[in-house]
Design a protein around this motif. Sequence first.
Motif, short mmCIF file in Angstrom:
data_model
loop_
_atom_site.label_atom_id
_atom_site.label_comp_id
_atom_site.label_asym_id
_atom_site.label_seq_id
_atom_site.Cartn_x
_atom_site.Cartn_y
_atom_site.Cartn_z
N GLU A 26 7.88 7.98 -23.50
CA GLU A 26 9.13 7.21 -23.51
C GLU A 26 9.39 6.52 -22.17
N ASP A 27 8.74 6.97 -21.11
CA ASP A 27 8.94 6.40 -19.77
C ASP A 27 7.99 5.24 -19.45
N LEU A 28 7.13 4.86 -20.38
CA LEU A 28 6.14 3.81 -20.10
C LEU A 28 6.79 2.47 -19.75
N THR A 29 7.90 2.14 -20.37
CA THR A 29 8.59 0.88 -20.06
C THR A 29 9.10 0.90 -18.62
N ASP A 30 9.66 2.02 -18.20
CA ASP A 30 10.13 2.14 -16.82
C ASP A 30 8.96 2.10 -15.84
N GLU A 31 7.85 2.72 -16.21
CA GLU A 31 6.67 2.67 -15.35
C GLU A 31 6.19 1.23 -15.18
N ALA A 32 6.16 0.49 -16.26
CA ALA A 32 5.72 -0.91 -16.19
C ALA A 32 6.65 -1.72 -15.28
N ALA A 33 7.93 -1.46 -15.36
CA ALA A 33 8.90 -2.19 -14.54
C ALA A 33 8.80 -1.80 -13.06
N GLU A 34 8.57 -0.54 -12.79
CA GLU A 34 8.57 -0.04 -11.41
C GLU A 34 7.20 -0.10 -10.72
N ASN A 35 6.13 -0.09 -11.49
CA ASN A 35 4.78 0.07 -10.94
C ASN A 35 3.89 -1.16 -11.10
N THR A 36 4.47 -2.34 -11.09
CA THR A 36 3.66 -3.55 -11.20
C THR A 36 3.90 -4.41 -9.97
N TRP A 37 2.79 -4.83 -9.35
CA TRP A 37 2.84 -5.65 -8.15
C TRP A 37 2.06 -6.92 -8.39
N SER A 38 2.39 -7.95 -7.62
CA SER A 38 1.75 -9.25 -7.75
C SER A 38 1.47 -9.81 -6.36
N ILE A 39 0.28 -10.39 -6.20
CA ILE A 39 -0.10 -11.00 -4.92
C ILE A 39 -0.49 -12.44 -5.20
N SER A 40 0.18 -13.35 -4.52
CA SER A 40 -0.20 -14.76 -4.63
C SER A 40 -0.13 -15.38 -3.24
N MET A 41 -0.86 -16.46 -3.08
CA MET A 41 -0.92 -17.13 -1.78
C MET A 41 -1.30 -18.58 -1.99
N GLY A 42 -0.98 -19.40 -1.01
CA GLY A 42 -1.37 -20.80 -1.05
C GLY A 42 -2.87 -20.96 -0.87
N GLN A 43 -3.35 -22.16 -1.15
CA GLN A 43 -4.79 -22.43 -1.09
C GLN A 43 -5.35 -22.19 0.30
N GLU A 44 -4.64 -22.63 1.33
CA GLU A 44 -5.14 -22.47 2.70
C GLU A 44 -5.33 -20.99 3.05
N VAL B 103 0.85 -1.21 0.00
CA VAL B 103 0.00 0.00 0.00
C VAL B 103 0.88 1.25 0.00
N GLU B 104 1.97 1.22 0.73
CA GLU B 104 2.81 2.40 0.91
C GLU B 104 3.97 2.51 -0.08
N ASP B 105 4.10 1.56 -0.99
CA ASP B 105 5.19 1.61 -1.96
C ASP B 105 5.16 2.91 -2.76
N PRO B 106 6.35 3.47 -3.04
CA PRO B 106 6.39 4.68 -3.86
C PRO B 106 6.09 4.35 -5.32
N LEU B 107 5.53 5.31 -5.98
CA LEU B 107 5.12 5.20 -7.37
C LEU B 107 6.14 5.90 -8.26
N PHE B 108 6.50 5.26 -9.37
CA PHE B 108 7.35 5.92 -10.36
C PHE B 108 6.43 6.59 -11.39
N ILE B 109 6.60 7.88 -11.58
CA ILE B 109 5.77 8.63 -12.52
C ILE B 109 6.67 9.18 -13.62
#
Length: 166
Positions: free
Chosen positions: A25-43, A14-20
Amino acid sequence: MNKNEFMEELKEIVEDPLFIGNSIEDLTDEAAENTWSISMGQELANDFTMEELVSFFTQVQTNRKEQIVHTSDHPMIFYAWFDWQTSSLRFSLMSAFQEKLPFGSKYKTIASIEPIIVEFLQFQFHDGFPFTEIHDEVPTETEEKEKVNEPFNVYVVILSNDRETL
């Protein structure tokens, strides 16, 4: 990891800084810096409710909106999707210099994140795909094309840089 520990990790996201970026031309850097993933086990997935994850995404959007208002001269696009191949909820932000999201396959934009969260929570393979689910049968070319051409849902919202909407 238990649910409380996982919730603490989500607070960090929630508190991660955002790259703007300043231009297209900066869209590739934004994609690299501003993408998060959440995964968890079944339980752990069984312990979560849709409301808890909706609350998390609301907090993320609020934080990113505040960052955009204080540091950007342009709006940004917040988008989230369920990636079933990795069994993860993914989300990203990119400057609204272009309206097309950076996906190579077909997608359908939706106005609510709930269907994506429901799909994630109801997914049966959070712990991986069992070998017994993999068949020796080779799909026909038509079946394969139908599967590939099926659009996936992407929740999309524009986060304005307008201080009045804070």
